[in-house]
Design a protein around this motif. Structure first.
Motif, short mmCIF file in Angstrom:
data_model
loop_
_atom_site.label_atom_id
_atom_site.label_comp_id
_atom_site.label_asym_id
_atom_site.label_seq_id
_atom_site.Cartn_x
_atom_site.Cartn_y
_atom_site.Cartn_z
N TYR A 83 -5.83 -7.06 8.13
CA TYR A 83 -5.13 -6.68 7.06
C TYR A 83 -5.16 -7.96 6.10
O TYR A 83 -4.90 -8.98 6.45
CB TYR A 83 -3.47 -6.23 7.30
N GLN A 111 7.80 -7.46 4.99
CA GLN A 111 7.17 -7.94 6.13
C GLN A 111 7.34 -9.44 6.40
O GLN A 111 7.76 -9.99 7.25
CB GLN A 111 5.86 -7.39 6.39
N HIS A 162 0.83 -1.29 0.14
CA HIS A 162 -0.06 0.00 -0.06
C HIS A 162 0.89 1.16 0.05
O HIS A 162 0.51 2.23 0.11
CB HIS A 162 -0.91 0.03 1.31
N ARG A 218 -6.65 -2.16 15.24
CA ARG A 218 -5.59 -1.50 16.05
C ARG A 218 -5.84 0.27 16.40
O ARG A 218 -5.61 0.45 17.50
CB ARG A 218 -4.15 -1.41 15.86
N HIS A 219 -6.47 0.66 15.33
CA HIS A 219 -6.91 2.18 15.55
C HIS A 219 -7.77 2.30 16.48
O HIS A 219 -7.65 3.30 17.39
CB HIS A 219 -6.97 2.67 14.03
N ARG A 233 6.35 11.11 8.20
CA ARG A 233 5.30 11.09 8.98
C ARG A 233 3.97 11.37 7.91
O ARG A 233 2.78 11.36 8.51
CB ARG A 233 5.21 12.31 10.03
N LYS A 275 7.19 -1.64 10.23
CA LYS A 275 8.12 -2.42 10.83
C LYS A 275 7.63 -3.09 11.90
O LYS A 275 7.94 -4.36 12.43
CB LYS A 275 9.45 -1.59 10.95
N SER A 276 6.99 -2.63 12.75
CA SER A 276 6.39 -2.89 14.06
C SER A 276 5.75 -4.37 13.97
O SER A 276 6.09 -5.15 14.88
CB SER A 276 5.58 -2.18 14.81
N LEU A 277 5.06 -4.62 12.96
CA LEU A 277 4.31 -5.75 12.72
C LEU A 277 5.43 -6.96 12.75
O LEU A 277 5.02 -8.20 12.88
CB LEU A 277 3.71 -5.78 11.36
N GLN A 319 0.27 0.89 20.66
CA GLN A 319 -0.27 0.23 19.12
C GLN A 319 -0.34 -1.27 19.37
O GLN A 319 -0.39 -1.49 17.99
CB GLN A 319 0.70 0.99 18.30
N LEU A 349 -2.20 -12.70 10.32
CA LEU A 349 -2.64 -11.32 10.14
C LEU A 349 -3.98 -10.74 9.95
O LEU A 349 -4.41 -9.59 10.46
CB LEU A 349 -1.58 -10.96 8.77
N PHE A 383 0.38 -9.00 3.31
CA PHE A 383 1.76 -8.23 4.00
C PHE A 383 2.14 -7.41 2.98
O PHE A 383 2.07 -7.27 1.84
CB PHE A 383 2.64 -9.40 4.33
N ARG A 384 2.87 -6.44 3.66
CA ARG A 384 3.60 -5.20 2.85
C ARG A 384 5.01 -5.89 2.42
O ARG A 384 5.55 -6.75 3.22
CB ARG A 384 3.43 -4.07 3.66
N ASP A 429 1.71 7.44 14.67
CA ASP A 429 1.12 6.79 13.61
C ASP A 429 -0.06 7.28 13.16
O ASP A 429 -1.24 6.64 13.33
CB ASP A 429 1.19 5.19 13.96
N1 LIG Z 1 0.34 -5.31 6.02
C1 LIG Z 1 -0.21 -4.09 6.33
N2 LIG Z 1 -1.16 -3.72 5.62
C2 LIG Z 1 -1.85 -2.61 5.86
N3 LIG Z 1 -1.41 -1.81 6.83
C3 LIG Z 1 -0.36 -1.98 7.42
C4 LIG Z 1 0.09 -3.32 7.43
N4 LIG Z 1 1.43 -3.40 8.14
C5 LIG Z 1 1.42 -2.33 9.11
N5 LIG Z 1 0.43 -1.51 8.56
C6 LIG Z 1 0.10 -0.11 9.04
O1 LIG Z 1 0.75 0.66 8.82
C7 LIG Z 1 1.20 1.61 9.63
C8 LIG Z 1 2.61 1.97 9.85
O2 LIG Z 1 3.18 0.88 10.54
P1 LIG Z 1 4.15 1.04 11.70
O3 LIG Z 1 3.93 1.96 12.74
O4 LIG Z 1 4.64 -0.31 12.03
O5 LIG Z 1 5.38 1.67 10.76
P2 LIG Z 1 6.76 1.81 11.06
O6 LIG Z 1 7.54 1.01 9.74
O7 LIG Z 1 7.25 1.28 12.28
O8 LIG Z 1 7.09 3.27 10.89
P3 LIG Z 1 8.09 4.20 11.49
O9 LIG Z 1 9.33 4.02 11.03
O10 LIG Z 1 7.51 5.78 11.35
O11 LIG Z 1 7.98 3.90 13.01
C9 LIG Z 1 0.53 1.22 10.95
O12 LIG Z 1 -0.91 1.91 10.87
C10 LIG Z 1 -0.04 -0.15 10.50
O13 LIG Z 1 -1.05 -0.60 11.22
#
Ligand SMILES: Nc1ncnc2c1ncn2[C@@H]1O[C@H](COP(=O)(O)OP(=O)(O)OP(=O)(O)O)[C@@H](O)[C@H]1O
Length: 885
Positions: free
Chosen positions: A262, A269, A11, A100-101, A553, A292-294, A323, A256, A265-266, A528
């Motif tokens: 969702y 991931q 996405h 999560r939101h 951001r 990344k958190s996922l 989160q 997932l 996966f992106r 986020d």
């Molecule tokens: N596979 C997915 N499909 C759709 N949305 C996703 C997916 N994985 C994560 N997201 C969403 O993307 C958003 C950003 O995720 P996350 O906070 O983990 O990003 P990040 O890479 O850690 O960013 P940052 O480096 O800014 O901390 C979150 O709202 C999360 O729910």
């Protein structure tokens, strides 16, 4: 057939409308009038949201899972003893289970009570509630938590008081109104009264509807909820078991979908998750907002033990904790917590009741914390978030991150698998991080640092930058954007606000009740908010890393978003001067080392302390620089010392019940205190590490003993002087060569920071002055050329010549330095101190409160700092009666 799912799994670069059925506008600022003007290419929702015009795959909103609708509850109650499964049993699963939101915003709303300071959601009360599993739906019984119905108090625009880092800005000339304006004075009581009278009016209707309350909501019975929760819990347990049996794409995809909603996966991931589940240490470089958190949350559900996440900021930890999907029991440890809370968290960790624990790297100084892990295999995975902080060549080097070396992690915490994550890392830093964490090069997952849904604009600002900003905000596309962050470097542009208001502003911004937030870099890390549509840089960032981090951001929902950078030469000069504020001279480091190893060769094994404030003034060194040096002395090639947790070391004590000598007869620690104390105005004043050292104890033991005596009514005492504490392991044989070595290292780090700023400035100047506006660049729009600069830079190909704006000399410099020295005969200077004053940089021994009054303050910002230092050295040599170093 139209689909609302994004089946290609990415996405990140999609730019279509956000939702098939867009949520109702929550911000009055987006009036219907402005909506009517929406152009097809803008971020605004399509007129007929049910039928998106685009044929591109739409980004999937967090989709409801097939789980039953569940009642909202922030924390489930849990019985730690029974919690042995990877995903704790879900007695009462939150309604936000699938999204999560939903759960995030509820947690925030429910946690906010700003009626008095006591109730401000501190990290500790928020988290302790979560880890204790308190049932937060019992709203009235919670001191720290209030009903979601309670209106938030008004936000006032404050004058700069130096305390905070961002403030609300209404850039619409006061014409637009904030959504909650006029409602803010509605008290909770008032609202309840209204609801009661409404209930009276509808009494008959309500009774006839049976289970429905006055808002038309279905009241679920407790049994109903429990049944639903059990069913949901079983589904998740089943999905987790399936992944444990076979780590297949299909099983991971089901998990997932079930936990996050969702569809796919992106990019990156799945690869990362599989690698971690295969117990391979992994380096993950994905852009900000890529998800990344996922990549550690899913393994945390599947792996048997604890996932320990190291994070650089407490605010970031709290955001990440919030989160976590409700199925993952989280916790965090920070110095802001009360001792009972820390003890409770440590207990829960040992019981396996916490699956993901967030800590700062400083936690690794804590002996109690380390001892829990050293003899056990509690940790399944260690995650290093913002892993670039390990490298001194990164834009954000944190000395305490030096503690995160694979060898130390293995020895002290029994860590077997590491996941390092970052969004912004150059090839040099990446190499550093991977070698420190011993991650093989084959285990690197790296994607491009920029999302391509960000449109990058840049312009050189004139004399009136505020006017430029206002014009930008009123022009397309920014006038159409609902959520905007404006990043400022200097506080006089954004006004400070008290720290306690920060989380409230973040909450208001997250819920679209504030349209624009003006902030410094700290704001937004971990934020986020998916629909931030624009990021504006009011001044130049310090590096391309910082720029990429901050523009990251915007557009986390995958939609087209706009980033505008204003820059000007003055801000660049000013920032460049500030890059020199950490520098130290070799002689100062030498004096510092002499103090650190006070007693020379005899001090091996000695417990020592260095009071931060006085040492900082004495050596004219910032506290962070002293800490960097101490950490280097611990973790460099030779271990000269071992750092201990920081303490307030000076104790002033009064005896109450038993006389001091009688108590000393029975208590060896009191005897040591009497021996090591000076009596000042009837009080016994002593240094805690000194007393501890004299009886071969630890500073922590002495502190605990004092607390014990206080509880028994024997003494009262006060502590002051925050200090670095350490035990000496080896005294350096050659102070001079060690000082030279450390000075060289610090100056290389300083040069690296200056270089990063120069490259950032260079990229900006290139776009504005040099870019031939081909290949898509046009007007102030420079996405293609800036993207290229960024990619080259992150690849390590930044050898382009930096445009030399900084002068090497000035005909008046020497003369001005001479006049300055003559008019300040009472003070002692080093060349660095003079150069700092000429550049307008404050330091601990030359604070701005005093030195900014001289009219030479900042006069030579445009001349290279080293050149000013050389001129100052030459003048000081000529100057009779001055100490020259
Ligand atoms: N596979 C997915 N499909 C759709 N949305 C996703 C997916 N994985 C994560 N997201 C969403 O993307 C958003 C950003 O995720 P996350 O906070 O983990 O990003 P990040 O890479 O850690 O960013 P940052 O480096 O800014 O901390 C979150 O709202 C999360 O729910």
């Amino acid at each position: 057939m139209e689909t609302d799912s994004d089946s290609d799994g990415s996405h990140i670069s999609a730019t279509p409308p956000r939702y098939q059925n867009p949520p109702p506008p929550t911000n009055l600022l987006n009036s219907t009038k402005s909506k009517a003007k929406v152009k097809p290419s803008s971020r605004s929702e399509p007129k007929n949201p049910a039928k998106p015009k685009t044929s591109q795959p739409a980004p999937t909103p967090p989709n409801p899972t097939p789980l039953p609708t569940l009642p909202f509850q922030i924390c489930r109650s849990f019985a730690p003893n029974t919690s042995t499964s990877a995903v704790n049993s879900l007695e009462t699963l939150p309604a936000g289970f699938c999204s999560r939101h939903a759960s995030f915003s509820k947690i925030q709303k429910s946690s906010l009570n700003f009626e008095n300071d006591q109730s401000v959601p501190t990290p500790s009360n928020l988290e302790s509630a979560k880890i204790r599993g308190e049932v937060l739906t019992k709203k009235k019984q919670q001191i720290n938590l209030v009903s979601v119905d309670v209106p938030l108090p008004p936000v006032k625009l404050r004058k700069c008081n130096g305390e905070g880092n961002f403030v609300r800005l209404n850039l619409n000339g006061g014409k637009r109104k904030f959504v909650n304006k006029g409602k803010r004075n509605t008290s909770y009581k008032g609202k309840r009264t209204f609801r009661r009278s409404k209930r009276k009016l509808n009494k008959n209707e309500t009774e006839s509807k049976g289970d429905e309350d006055e808002d038309g909501l279905i009241i679920e019975t407790v049994e109903h909820k429990q049944k639903n929760n059990r069913a949901a819990s079983e589904l998740v347990d089943e999905a987790v078991r399936a992944v444990r049996n076979e780590v297949s794409d299909e099983n991971l995809g089901s998990l997932l979908k079930l936990v996050y909603g969702y569809d796919s996966f992106r990019d990156g991931q799945l690869e990362a998750i599989k690698m971690v589940l295969d117990k391979k240490s992994t380096m993950l470089v994905l852009p900000t907002g890529a998800g990344k958190s996922l990549c550690y949350q899913i393994p945390a559900m599947v792996l048997p033990g604890l996932t320990l996440v190291v994070s650089p900021l407490v605010a970031l930890m709290i955001d990440q904790l919030r989160q976590l999907p409700p199925v993952i029991q989280g916790g965090f440890l920070s110095s802001s917590q009360r001792p009972e809370e820390v003890t409770e968290t440590l207990r829960l960790i040992q019981e396996g009741a916490i699956k993901v624990l967030f800590v700062s790297p400083e936690r690794f100084l804590n002996a109690e914390f380390l001892s829990i892990f050293s003899a056990s295999s509690l940790i399944s995975l260690l995650v290093v978030d913002e892993a670039h902080c390990i490298s001194e060549w990164s834009h954000n080097f944190r000395p305490s991150y030096m503690r995160l070396r694979a060898s130390l992690l293995r020895a002290r915490l029994n860590v077997k698998c590491i996941l390092a994550m970052t969004a912004t890392v150059t090839t040099t830093s990446l190499h550093d991080v991977m070698s420190a964490l011993e991650i093989p090069s084959s285990n690197l997952i790296q994607k491009a640092p920029l999302r391509d849904n960000l449109h990058l604009f840049i312009s050189l600002s004139g004399n009136n930058r505020m006017k430029d900003l206002l014009m930008l905000m009123k022009s397309f596309p920014f006038k159409e954007v609902q959520s905007i962050i404006i990043y400022c470097k200097f506080q006089n542009y954004h006004s400070g606000i008290p720290a306690k208001d920060r989380s409230r502003i973040q909450e208001l911004f997250s819920s679209n009740k504030i349209r624009v937030v003006v902030a410094t870099v700290a704001f937004g890390m971990g934020l986020d908010k998916r629909d931030v549509g624009a990021v504006i840089h009011y001044s130049l960032p310090e590096s391309l890393e910082e720029y990429v981090q901050e523009i990251g951001r915007a557009g986390r929902d995958g939609r087209l978003s706009y980033c505008h950078l204003f820059f000007d030469d003055i801000s660049y000069f000013r920032l460049r001067s500030l890059m020199y504020s950490d520098g130290v001279d070799e002689y100062a480091i030498n004096k510092f080392l002499c103090q650190v190893f006070t007693d020379g060769v005899n001090s091996c094994g000695k417990l020592c302390s260095l009071v931060k404030e006085s040492a900082s003034r004495k050596f004219d060194m910032k506290e962070e620089v002293m800490l960097t040096l101490l950490t280097r002395l611990e973790l460099g090639e030779v271990q000269y010392l071992r750092l201990l947790p920081q303490l307030n070391v000076t104790c002033s004590l009064n005896f109450h019940k038993t006389t001091p000598t009688l108590l000393a007869d029975k208590d060896k620690m009191v005897a040591a205190i009497l021996k090591k104390s000076e009596i000042k105005q009837g009080q016994y004043v002593f240094d805690i590490p000194n007393v501890a050292d004299s009886i071969a104890s630890t500073a922590v033991d002495v502190s605990n003993h004092l607390l014990n005596l206080k509880v028994r009514g024997e003494i009262t005492y006060e502590l002051k002087d925050p200090a670095y504490c350490y035990t000496i392991m080896e005294v350096p044989s050659d102070f001079c060569s060690l000082s030279a070595h450390l000075t060289k290292w610090l100056s290389e780090v300083e040069n690296c920071k200056v270089r990063k700023l120069d490259v950032m400035y260079n990229a900006a100047v290139f776009a504005v002055d040099v870019c031939e506006k081909m290949n898509g660049c046009d007007g102030s729009h420079h996405t293609p050329c800036l993207q290229k600069k960024i990619l080259d830079y992150f690849r390590g190909d930044d050898n382009c010549d930096v445009i030399k704006k900084i002068g090497r000399s000035s005909p008046f410099l020497r003369a001005d330095i001479k006049v300055f020295l003559q008019s300040n005969l009472h003070a002692k200077f080093t060349p660095r101190a003079v150069a700092r004053i000429m550049h307008g940089i404050a330091s601990p021994a030359y604070p701005s409160t005093i030195w900014s009054k001289t009219h030479f303050w900042g006069r030579y910002m445009q001349i290279d700092f080293q050149a000013v230092m050389e001129a100052a050295k030459a003048e000081l040599l000529n100057f009779v009666g001055k100490d020259v170093v």
